[in-house]
Design an enzyme around this catalytic site. Structure first.
Site, PDB file in Angstrom:
ATOM      1  N   GLU A  91       0.806  -1.225   0.000  1.00 31.52           N
ATOM      2  CA  GLU A  91       0.000   0.000   0.000  1.00 31.52           C
ATOM      3  C   GLU A  91       0.843   1.281   0.000  1.00 31.52           C
ATOM      4  O   GLU A  91       0.505   2.246   0.691  1.00 31.52           O
ATOM      5  CB  GLU A  91      -0.958  -0.004   1.201  1.00 31.52           C
ATOM      6  CG  GLU A  91      -1.989  -1.114   1.097  1.00 31.52           C
ATOM      7  CD  GLU A  91      -2.858  -1.262   2.332  1.00 31.52           C
ATOM      8  OE1 GLU A  91      -4.068  -1.423   2.158  1.00 31.52           O
ATOM      9  OE2 GLU A  91      -2.334  -1.240   3.471  1.00 31.52           O
TER      10      GLU A  91
HETATM   11  C1  ACM Z   1      -1.806  -5.450   4.025  1.00 37.12           C
HETATM   12  O1  ACM Z   1      -2.863  -5.969   4.408  1.00 37.12           O
HETATM   13  N1  ACM Z   1      -1.763  -4.157   3.769  1.00 37.12           N
HETATM   14  C2  ACM Z   1      -0.606  -6.218   3.826  1.00 37.12           C
END
Ligand code: ACM
Length: 543
Positions: A351
């Site tokens: 992310e």
């Molecule tokens: C994640 O769930 N951002 C690895």
């Protein structure tokens, strides 16, 4: 108890491994005879003297089970006999610590005597973690080639005793162990659980409690998510404000906290005593608000943002163009590597929505060699697959079943080029997903994940185009935006965690939801006895 009786009479369909056919037939015959004897009268409950827990009612399902012969009964005269090795003695003391409070027996751990519970390190085809359990009238013998195997064998033995054995006060017994032989080795070398100690901080004792629960199901890896936007949880001497300031927040505005180096060493030591390797994660270049808030110089504009206590993701990034960023990474990786006897260091990479793709690739190309310089192997979330994974690196897949086709292809290509995979599909293995719409805790961005959905998939065939040899194992992450104490961790982890543990340990051929749910139901009284919370899923035939 019709389910119990049916399961006992119906011999397990699947046998695997090296057991000779004649032994299997003989065991089968004995079981049918025994089952016949038991079913003449009213059906006794498993775990009573008349009906010991069936030898195959274990999670994870053992590779090979041959029931038969007389049960062994633990009595006040039972000794725990160990060979001369320090490791066997350690496993023996651990077993004694489990058994003494509930049985009230002295259970001396000794190198002397004949019958009893015997723990021995010997050769044999059991590898680094496998074991053999032989049970009969005169005793129970656990044999392994390595200490972790003895420890896992002890966990099997626990599950073969009545659930009351897990209580911390003296119980009436009796304490039978069904007769027969188990031969068992794991399918995968990486059987993990991740705990997010950043969104909410968990004390050393809370982490130890979780470690003990992971050990029940033969997990061998504890991945600690030590940093995120909401809190930095590990003392770094060369950047002290990371912990003292960056660790002073958590989701919802609570006090946060951090581990001193002594605290962290204690977690690592305790995990090792349960044969779990700790994998520390410093999530980079995104998920870094706590670090950016602690040191203004780490920000591209030189301005420190405020501490963050919300639950958004994707808004923070280290400054890829500034050299101080790499001084920071070098110092942090060096200090954490020095605290880590394990092989791996997790660098996150998920992310990074505020890091342009080219910068992300550049960042990972500079950071991965730093991990290698300090003697560790890189693992990252699967976004690492888009940024030239280092030789030997692992990628942790956390996508969903039905989406992310292009991303899956990127991961598969990396796997074909030698990157190992740890599978944590969010709509199967994420323990923080709600079970259903009424679950009071957890999130639902990956959908609802009831017990069957969590269990019913095959890691070996999960991602298309991935060679089976690239799959190193499975891991169940537990993110803690909504969780702040042990009871809440347990409610989300149980009963799903044992299913992921079974996917990691048991041969694919043992996979069977109808059989599994009966074995899972038998764990409920154990969790009750241990004072653990869990979700009473309607999919499981709790007694
Ligand atoms: C994640 O769930 N951002 C690895």
């Amino acid at each position: 108890m019709s389910v119990e009786k049916g399961a006992r009479v119906r011999r397990r369909r699947r046998h695997h491994g090296t057991t000779p056919r004649t032994a299997r037939l003989f065991g089968s015959l004995l079981l049918v005879m025994a089952a016949g004897a038991f079913t003449l009268g009213a059906s006794p409950a498993p775990g009573t003297a008349a009906a010991p827990v069936p030898l195959d009612r274990v999670i994870p399902a053992p590779a090979s089970v041959v029931p038969g012969g007389s049960p062994y009964r633990i009595t006040e005269d039972t000794r725990i006999r160990v060979d001369g090795s320090r490791e066997a003695r350690r496993a023996g003391e651990y077993l004694a610590d489990v058994l003494r409070p509930s049985t009230g027996y002295p259970l001396p751990v000794t190198e002397h005597g004949r019958s009893g519970i015997r723990l021995r390190l010997a050769g044999g085809p059991y590898g680094a973690e496998g074991y053999r359990l032989d049970s009969g009238r005169s005793g129970v013998t656990l044999t392994a080639a390595a200490p972790a195997g003895l420890f896992h064998g002890v966990q099997t033995l626990r599950q073969l005793l009545p659930a009351a054995v897990e209580k911390d006060s003296v119980q009436p017994g009796p304490w039978p162990v069904a007769g027969g032989t188990i031969e068992d080795t794991p399918r995968y070398g990486w059987r993990g659980a991740m705990l997010d100690v950043s969104r909410h901080f968990f004390s050393v004792d809370e982490v130890k409690r979780y470690i003990d629960q992971l050990a029940l199901y033969k997990l061998n890896t504890l991945h600690l998510h030590l940093s995120d936007d909401q809190g930095w949880r590990i003392a770094i001497d060369s950047w002290p404000r990371l912990a003292t300031y960056g660790g002073s927040s958590e989701v919802g505005g609570g006090p946060g906290g951090h581990y001193t180096k002594a605290d962290y060493r204690e977690i690592v030591r305790y995990a090792a005593s349960r044969h779990l390797e700790v994998v520390p994660e410093i999530d980079m270049p995104g998920h870094t608000n706590a670090a950016l808030a602690s040191y203004a110089d780490l920000n591209c504009d030189g301005v420190a943002p405020p501490l963050y206590t919300g639950t958004a993701v994707g808004f923070s990034s280290l400054c890829v163009g500034k050299e101080i960023t790499y001084d920071f990474v070098d110092d942090v990786v060096r200090e954490i590597a020095a605290l880590t006897p394990g092989r791996y260091l997790h660098i996150g990479g998920d992310e990074a929505h505020s890091t342009p793709h080219d910068d992300f690739v550049r960042f990972m190309e500079r950071v991965q060699p730093v991990v290698a310089k300090y003697g560790k192997t890189v693992i990252g979330w699967h976004q690492l697959a888009g940024a030239n994974p280092a030789k030997g690196a692992l990628a942790q897949y956390w996508g969903l079943d039905r989406t992310g086709g292009a991303e899956k292809e990127l991961v598969a290509e990396a796997a074909r080029n030698g990157t190992g995979l740890v599978l944590s599909p969010a709509d199967r293995a994420y323990l923080d997903m709600k079970y259903d719409k009424d679950t009071p805790l957890g999130l639902s961005w990956a959908g609802y994940v009831e017990v069957r959905r969590s269990y019913d998939w095959d890691p070996g065939a999960y991602l298309p185009g991935v060679p089976a040899s690239a799959v190193r194992g499975v891991e169940a992450p537990l993110w803690t935006e909504t969780l702040s104490d042990s009871g809440q961790l347990e409610y989300m982890a149980f009963p799903r965690l044992p299913g992921i543990a079974e996917l990691g340990w048991s041969p694919a051929a043992t996979h069977d939801w109808e059989d599994y749910r009966v074995r899972l139901a038998a764990q409920g009284p154990r969790w009750d006895a241990l004072g653990m919370d869990y979700h009473r899923s309607p999919q499981v035939p709790w007694s």
